[in-house]
Design a protein around this motif. Sequence first.
Motif, mmCIF file in Angstrom:
data_model
loop_
_atom_site.group_PDB
_atom_site.id
_atom_site.type_symbol
_atom_site.label_atom_id
_atom_site.label_comp_id
_atom_site.label_asym_id
_atom_site.label_seq_id
_atom_site.Cartn_x
_atom_site.Cartn_y
_atom_site.Cartn_z
ATOM 1 N N HIS A 19 2.671 -3.856 -13.093
ATOM 2 C CA HIS A 19 3.073 -4.683 -12.122
ATOM 3 C C HIS A 19 1.950 -5.764 -12.144
ATOM 4 O O HIS A 19 1.389 -6.575 -10.919
ATOM 5 N N VAL A 20 0.474 -5.478 -12.775
ATOM 6 C CA VAL A 20 -0.482 -5.994 -12.964
ATOM 7 C C VAL A 20 -0.303 -7.739 -12.923
ATOM 8 O O VAL A 20 -1.161 -8.389 -11.858
ATOM 9 N N GLY A 21 0.396 -8.321 -13.657
ATOM 10 C CA GLY A 21 0.440 -9.513 -13.675
ATOM 11 C C GLY A 21 0.739 -10.239 -11.839
ATOM 12 O O GLY A 21 0.329 -11.130 -12.349
ATOM 13 N N ALA A 22 2.274 -9.310 -12.255
ATOM 14 C CA ALA A 22 2.554 -10.001 -10.837
ATOM 15 C C ALA A 22 1.740 -9.948 -9.828
ATOM 16 O O ALA A 22 2.001 -10.849 -9.333
ATOM 17 N N ILE A 23 0.679 -8.778 -9.571
ATOM 18 C CA ILE A 23 -0.191 -8.941 -8.828
ATOM 19 C C ILE A 23 -1.085 -9.931 -8.567
ATOM 20 O O ILE A 23 -1.772 -10.630 -7.479
ATOM 21 N N ILE A 24 -1.955 -10.173 -9.567
ATOM 22 C CA ILE A 24 -2.926 -10.912 -10.062
ATOM 23 C C ILE A 24 -2.828 -13.078 -9.829
ATOM 24 O O ILE A 24 -2.729 -13.617 -9.005
ATOM 25 N N ASP A 25 -1.277 -12.457 -10.013
ATOM 26 C CA ASP A 25 -0.412 -13.913 -9.882
ATOM 27 C C ASP A 25 0.026 -14.189 -8.055
ATOM 28 O O ASP A 25 -0.641 -15.875 -7.839
ATOM 29 N N ARG A 26 0.121 -13.504 -7.797
ATOM 30 C CA ARG A 26 0.427 -13.635 -6.008
ATOM 31 C C ARG A 26 -1.481 -14.559 -5.595
ATOM 32 O O ARG A 26 -1.194 -14.391 -4.698
ATOM 33 N N PHE A 27 -2.452 -12.999 -5.925
ATOM 34 C CA PHE A 27 -3.807 -13.919 -5.220
ATOM 35 C C PHE A 27 -4.113 -14.715 -5.780
ATOM 36 O O PHE A 27 -4.575 -15.599 -4.707
ATOM 37 N N ALA A 96 7.103 2.062 2.765
ATOM 38 C CA ALA A 96 8.122 2.023 3.666
ATOM 39 C C ALA A 96 8.064 1.362 4.369
ATOM 40 O O ALA A 96 9.385 0.942 5.030
ATOM 41 N N ASP A 97 6.917 0.924 5.036
ATOM 42 C CA ASP A 97 6.948 0.093 6.173
ATOM 43 C C ASP A 97 7.000 -0.942 6.122
ATOM 44 O O ASP A 97 6.672 -2.361 7.269
ATOM 45 N N ALA A 98 6.084 -1.887 4.689
ATOM 46 C CA ALA A 98 5.676 -3.035 4.694
ATOM 47 C C ALA A 98 6.695 -3.943 4.338
ATOM 48 O O ALA A 98 7.725 -3.347 3.579
ATOM 49 N N THR A 99 6.467 -5.020 5.052
ATOM 50 C CA THR A 99 7.889 -6.211 4.907
ATOM 51 C C THR A 99 7.747 -7.062 3.611
ATOM 52 O O THR A 99 6.945 -7.113 2.954
ATOM 53 N N PRO A 100 8.811 -6.855 3.378
ATOM 54 C CA PRO A 100 9.131 -7.532 1.675
ATOM 55 C C PRO A 100 8.969 -8.973 1.466
ATOM 56 O O PRO A 100 8.345 -9.942 2.390
ATOM 57 N N GLY A 101 8.240 -9.223 0.308
ATOM 58 C CA GLY A 101 7.458 -10.252 0.186
ATOM 59 C C GLY A 101 5.527 -9.672 -0.361
ATOM 60 O O GLY A 101 5.052 -10.337 -0.319
ATOM 61 N N THR A 102 5.065 -9.093 1.076
ATOM 62 C CA THR A 102 4.159 -8.461 0.322
ATOM 63 C C THR A 102 3.936 -7.070 -0.978
ATOM 64 O O THR A 102 5.246 -6.440 -0.892
ATOM 65 N N ILE A 103 3.153 -6.560 -1.455
ATOM 66 C CA ILE A 103 2.691 -5.993 -2.461
ATOM 67 C C ILE A 103 3.486 -4.835 -2.644
ATOM 68 O O ILE A 103 4.063 -4.597 -3.341
ATOM 69 N N ARG A 104 3.123 -4.138 -1.623
ATOM 70 C CA ARG A 104 3.419 -2.649 -1.027
ATOM 71 C C ARG A 104 5.341 -2.919 -1.347
ATOM 72 O O ARG A 104 5.784 -2.091 -0.880
#
Length: 134
Positions: A19-27, A96-104
Amino acid sequence: MAVQKTYSMIKPDGVRNGHVGAIIDRFERAGLKIERMEMGMVTNAQAEANYAEHKGKPFYAGLISYITSGPVVKMVISGEGAVAKVRSLMGATNPADATPGTIRGDFGLVMDENVIHGSDSPESAEREIGIFFD
Ligand SMILES: Nc1nc2c(ncn2[C@@H]2O[C@H](COP(=O)(O)OP(=O)(O)OP(=O)(O)O)[C@@H](O)[C@H]2O)c(=O)[nH]1
Ligand SMILES: [Mg+2]
């Protein structure tokens, strides 16, 4: 708000699961700047310093062995209100509690392996940047 620096780290499961690329892309899409970035292992001393506030808690030993279990991506990130912005992109501590659309929310499943770390205040950011970068 002012331009801030924060420390963020893609944890071993985030790297292992690709998930490295996807996470950096979000930032970057959020307008944040990657100031420094390095892939490597976290030493025991770095892990203990970063998570000193949790020493003595039941999950502490597992947390230290997990964060030192494989390569991570260490980053210094800057931007307007970067500390809170990164925390908001990360989502809740427990995936488990993190909103869809967030990284977690999108890339994590369990509390013990929650994909990403981000400093929780400007003071923590300064301390953590000092732990992981010269
Ligand atoms: N198993 C377990 N792990 C926990 C618990 N609380 C915190 N952790 C782990 O310890 C890490 C640090 O906890 P916190 O600093 O409170 O949470 P956080 O700031 O959202 O997460 P970090 O960005 O990793 O610091 C979390 O990311 C979790 O992986 C808990 O109650 N149980
Ligand atoms: Mg924390």
